[in-house]
Write an enzyme that holds these catalytic residues in place. Structure first.
Site, mmCIF file in Angstrom:
data_model
loop_
_atom_site.group_PDB
_atom_site.id
_atom_site.type_symbol
_atom_site.label_atom_id
_atom_site.label_comp_id
_atom_site.label_asym_id
_atom_site.label_seq_id
_atom_site.Cartn_x
_atom_site.Cartn_y
_atom_site.Cartn_z
ATOM 1 N N ARG A 153 0.801 -1.226 0.000
ATOM 2 C CA ARG A 153 0.000 0.000 0.000
ATOM 3 C C ARG A 153 0.828 1.267 0.000
ATOM 4 O O ARG A 153 0.272 2.348 0.149
ATOM 5 C CB ARG A 153 -0.989 -0.030 1.166
ATOM 6 C CG ARG A 153 -1.911 -1.228 1.091
ATOM 7 C CD ARG A 153 -3.077 -1.209 2.046
ATOM 8 N NE ARG A 153 -3.748 -2.483 1.959
ATOM 9 C CZ ARG A 153 -3.380 -3.587 2.638
ATOM 10 N NH1 ARG A 153 -2.377 -3.533 3.500
ATOM 11 N NH2 ARG A 153 -4.001 -4.719 2.465
ATOM 12 N N THR A 203 2.215 -5.422 4.486
ATOM 13 C CA THR A 203 1.568 -4.895 3.283
ATOM 14 C C THR A 203 1.295 -3.400 3.406
ATOM 15 O O THR A 203 0.985 -2.735 2.427
ATOM 16 C CB THR A 203 0.223 -5.614 3.029
ATOM 17 O OG1 THR A 203 -0.594 -5.495 4.188
ATOM 18 C CG2 THR A 203 0.441 -7.083 2.699
ATOM 19 N N GLY A 262 -2.858 -12.411 10.081
ATOM 20 C CA GLY A 262 -3.975 -12.755 10.963
ATOM 21 C C GLY A 262 -4.718 -14.009 10.555
ATOM 22 O O GLY A 262 -5.478 -14.563 11.345
ATOM 23 N N TRP A 313 -2.191 -4.072 9.848
ATOM 24 C CA TRP A 313 -1.808 -4.008 8.427
ATOM 25 C C TRP A 313 -2.248 -2.740 7.713
ATOM 26 O O TRP A 313 -2.239 -2.680 6.475
ATOM 27 C CB TRP A 313 -2.233 -5.270 7.687
ATOM 28 C CG TRP A 313 -3.630 -5.783 7.885
ATOM 29 C CD1 TRP A 313 -4.053 -6.614 8.878
ATOM 30 C CD2 TRP A 313 -4.773 -5.547 7.059
ATOM 31 N NE1 TRP A 313 -5.391 -6.894 8.722
ATOM 32 C CE2 TRP A 313 -5.860 -6.262 7.615
ATOM 33 C CE3 TRP A 313 -4.999 -4.798 5.896
ATOM 34 C CZ2 TRP A 313 -7.144 -6.249 7.065
ATOM 35 C CZ3 TRP A 313 -6.271 -4.789 5.345
ATOM 36 C CH2 TRP A 313 -7.321 -5.504 5.919
ATOM 37 N N ASN A 331 -8.065 -8.960 13.268
ATOM 38 C CA ASN A 331 -8.880 -10.030 13.860
ATOM 39 C C ASN A 331 -8.049 -10.997 14.705
ATOM 40 O O ASN A 331 -6.883 -11.225 14.441
ATOM 41 C CB ASN A 331 -9.583 -10.819 12.752
ATOM 42 C CG ASN A 331 -8.601 -11.499 11.824
ATOM 43 O OD1 ASN A 331 -8.053 -10.878 10.923
ATOM 44 N ND2 ASN A 331 -8.346 -12.783 12.040
ATOM 45 N N ASP A 381 -14.407 -11.893 11.666
ATOM 46 C CA ASP A 381 -13.283 -11.291 10.930
ATOM 47 C C ASP A 381 -13.413 -9.774 10.846
ATOM 48 O O ASP A 381 -13.059 -9.165 9.834
ATOM 49 C CB ASP A 381 -13.175 -11.903 9.522
ATOM 50 C CG ASP A 381 -11.814 -11.659 8.886
ATOM 51 O OD1 ASP A 381 -10.874 -11.296 9.614
ATOM 52 O OD2 ASP A 381 -11.695 -11.820 7.657
#
Lengths: 266, 553
Positions: free
Chosen positions: B133, B177, B194, B243, B261, B304
């Protein structure tokens, strides 16, 4: 500029398919293709569980969510043999985009069986129940299916073309579409009625839609792309254009058996 | 020959002077602190420490936005969701592409100066795509986290790697990420994994040397407070990844992070307890990493509902009292306002249909109402919203975010055994669809045909009033959207969606002012910057990064 947006219709109840257990034999053509021969019904059912737990997140419920791959139809990027399939599952692939999965021997046998059986534990059995030749006659005659559906270049295009329907739907789904179409109709296939600002009424079936436009095949079999801002009416039918069939149950089984032979251009 | 060389050199020096497009001035911490006052640059993932994604630039306005014109396009060479968020410094854009490549791009014409490519270890695994990202910047370095859980410092002028350190153990499925966050002299990142039974943490490195400075686990170990929110050894592989890039309040010296999560994802019964600090906002001391407070949105989560949303900070008079607030539209379907000094719960209301909980108590703790087996849970697995960066405009006082409406999942919890480095899901889920076998919404969109339709879920971009917890307007799209939001000093709001339309919306009332179909899913948040007096807006759609400015500029 005002965005025309149509609320989704009220949600229909969910039908949970019942898994039929029983002795199953893989279709001969599939066995020849893969080099492996028989998968037990137990393995296929075990594979269904493995698939839902481990694979469905990325590959989707029908195995077609990754570009260039359709697991239920045996379309892969690299896999040819069952050994290839096992290697991809165990080692991962595509530079980490497909992670590796540590499966037990039974789970591995199951997932390979499930994929090779076309995601369809009950399908092969069902195709043995009805008679495809009788089904074809019913499809084209008494059943009135061919009045709207096209198969292999013959018939109207207003309803979805069924030339490969046997490859993309389970027998349960096909049966439900015939017996109780209202609960089986895919949302995209709902009949639509559009009225434009020019007072033209367009009847048809959607092929695609986004926030600003809808692409349809109209009742004259023309492809039309219509801007929503040009519409004064946009109705999406709740009920399918077809009624539940009046065929007897053995006749339905015949039609299903016929539909399962329709696997697209080979 | 010699004369020819020197001619070329002086010509290019002249270009540098005139265009100012390849400045090598260092980016200081003070510059990042004052990012809001220098909107020509976009210096962090979230556009500044308060993570408002609001730019004071106002050359493009609600009245001239329909004169926007494509100025250049940069094609990605790698297929897959392009979630990267560019940063822009003095006319140079730094953007990543899958899996771990950084490019320095001329922000005026899209030509590439250099490209640095890191090839992740073969055993790197991520649940949901080889995403990256973006980068952070400080001094002469840009910083990129990698899929194989490394952090790499790269010379921002010539693209050479300067240091490369381990953030986490790739064999245990740790990954990075997110775009790192630079605070003072440190680079801070969190870890993904996760879905693989990691034990999450936030970790800070010395920006110059790459030396580890502090590391704070998002799951407390034995002897630490709240360790008893886990049973047995569940804490050792309980997930709680980080993340998405956090935010920072320099006055409080606190960094804020959203925690993901607990693991296994869907079998909450397998990990009794609240599972702290999964699905929480955490406040960490910027110098030491010490946990100062936490607020858990979803205790013992079975759905989640990662709380990896960007913590958006603002100072405002909140219901009559000056407050330092944090605004948070959570994946669990509730919108929250917290006091970011101490984590106190101020307000929380559902913004989409919610049936996993019947409401929040006076402390903001949800009253859980699990649905019977086989019945749909709202919101569904991807949440009412997710990691898509929101925006807050101090001009309108509204908080903007992307919500998914009418979207539900049916969960199938199952016992899962933890095996190091392997998927640790605890069952699965399916997306509620109107008919069996109907196509449904997936994690991303790669198909130009929407055969699932809005009956499975659709987008509502919401303008939330933090004073009331109610949306003052919403802007709907037929498909769902994973796009973030940008707002500007001229009350423009830019966003995308899976359909690939790039929208300019009036931030005050939600009116669509301009749109252009770019053809591929937009799964990042647009950014804006200025070079030589011209305001640009950049957005990534599909495999193309497109940059717009007003016609005749």
């Amino acid at each position: 500029m005002k965005l025309l947006f149509l609320k989704p219709r009220s949600r229909l109840s969910i039908l949970l398919s019942i898994i039929v257990t029983g002795p199953l034999v893989i279709q001969p053509s599939m066995a020849q293709d893969t080099g492996d021969h028989t998968y037990s019904s137990e393995a296929i059912l075990a594979g269904l569980g493995v698939y839902n737990r481990q694979c469905a997140l990325c590959h989707g419920p029908n195995g077609s969510s990754i570009d260039g791959i359709n697991l239920s139809q045996g379309v892969f990027r690299t896999v040819v043999t069952d050994d290839d399939l096992r290697a991809v599952i165990a080692d991962g692939s595509a530079a980490g985009r497909m992670p590796s999965f540590l499966l037990s021997t039974d789970e591995m046998i199951g997932i390979v069986a499930y994929i090779r059986a076309g995601f369809d534990p009950e399908g092969i059995g069902a195709s043995g129940i009805g008679d495809p030749a009788r089904g074809k006659l019913l499809f084209e005659g008494k059943g009135e299916c061919a009045d709207c559906h096209r198969v292999n270049g013959v018939g109207p295009r207003t309803a979805p073309d069924l030339s490969n329907i046997g490859a993309i739907r389970s027998p349960t789904s096909l049966q439900r579409n015939i017996v109780d179409p209202a609960t089986a109709l895919l949302p995209i296939n709902r009949p639509v009625r559009l009225v434009t600002r020019n007072e033209e009424t367009i009847l048809g079936r959607r092929l695609n839609e986004d926030s600003y436009s809808v692409q349809i095949i109209d009742s004259n079999e023309k492809l039309r792309s219509v801007r929503k801002s040009d519409l004064v009416t946009y109705e999406i039918g709740d009920a399918p254009s077809k009624q539940p069939t009046t065929l007897a149950s053995d006749e339905v089984a015949d039609v299903v058996a016929y539909l399962l032979t329709l696997r697209g251009l080979q | 020959m010699k004369i020819f060389n020197s001619l070329v050199l002086s010509a290019s020096s002249a270009l540098v002077v005139f265009l100012g497009a390849s400045s090598s001035a260092q980016v200081s911490y003070e510059q990042i602190l004052n990012a809001a006052n220098a909107p020509e640059n976009w210096l962090t993932y979230n556009g500044g420490y308060s993570a408002q994604r609001y730019s004071a630039l106002d050359q493009i306005t609600t009245t001239n936005v329909d004169n926007l014109q494509l100025k250049w396009t940069l094609q990605n060479q790698v297929f897959g969701a392009w979630q990267s968020n560019p940063i822009i410094v003095d006319g140079v854009m730094y953007v990543t592409e899958r899996p771990n490549t950084v490019m320095a791009v001329d922000a005026v014409d899209g030509r590439v100066f250099w490209k640095y490519r890191h090839i992740p270890a073969e055993n790197a695994v991520v649940c949901c795509g080889a995403n990256n990202r973006g980068v952070a910047i400080l001094g002469d370095m840009v910083y990129m986290g990698t899929l194989d859980a490394r952090l790499i410092a790269i010379d921002r002028v010539n693209g050479q790697p300067l240091w490369n350190v381990e953030v986490g153990d790739v064999d245990l499925a740790y990954s990075v990420t997110m775009a790192p966050l630079v605070v003072k002299d440190k680079v801070i990142v969190g870890v993904g994994g996760g879905e693989y039974g990691i034990r999450g943490y936030v970790i800070a490195f010395d920006a110059l040397t790459g030396e580890e400075v502090w590391k704070t686990y998002t799951i407390p170990g034995p002897g630490e407070a709240n360790h008893d929110s886990w049973e047995g050894d569940d804490w050792e592989h309980g997930g709680a990844p980080v993340w998405i890039t956090g935010s920072f309040d320099p006055e409080l010296n606190l960094t804020y992070w959203g925690v993901g999560n607990p693991g296994p994802d869907w079998n909450a019964g397998q990990r009794p307890g609240d599972n702290l600090y999964s699905d929480s906002a955490i406040a960490l001391d910027a110098d030491t990493g010490e946990l100062k407070w936490y607020f858990q949105f979803t205790p013992n989560d079975a759905y989640d509902y990662d709380s990896v949303q960007v913590p958006v900070l603002a100072d405002m008079v909140w219901r009559g009292t000056p407050k330092k607030v944090m605004m948070w539209a959570n994946r669990n379907g509730y919108f929250y306002v917290l006091d970011r000094v101490n984590g106190e719960f101020l307000e929380g209301k559902p913004y989409v249909t919610v049936n996993w909980s019947s409401g929040l108590d006076e402390n903001g703790r949800p009253i859980q109402t699990p649905q019977p087996e086989g019945m749909p849970t709202y919101p569904g697995n991807q949440g009412g919203t997710n990691w898509y960066p929101p925006s807050y405009s101090p001009r309108t006082g509204l908080f903007y975010f992307t919500a998914w409406e009418g979207y539900a999942s049916i969960y199938r919890p199952e016992e899962s055994e933890y095996v190091p480095g392997q998927a640790f899901y605890g069952g699965g889920f399916s997306v509620l669809a109107p008919a069996p076998d109907a196509p449904t919404i997936r994690i991303g969109r790669t198909n130009p045909i929407n055969a699932w339709t809005n009956e499975v879920g659709y987008t509502s971009v919401k303008a939330m009033d933090p004073q009331t917890g109610e949306a003052v307007w919403s802007f709907e799209q037929f498909d769902v959207s994973d796009s973030g939001i940008l707002t500007t000093g001229s009350d423009l709001l830019f966003t995308g969606g899976r359909e690939g339309h790039f929208h300019a919306i009036d931030a005050r009332n939600g009116d669509l002012l301009w749109k252009l179909g770019l053809g591929g899913q937009i799964v990042m948040a647009p950014v804006t910057y200025m070079v030589d007096g011209i305001q640009y807006v950049s957005v990534i759609s599909g495999n193309s990064l497109s940059t717009f400015a007003l016609r005749n500029q």
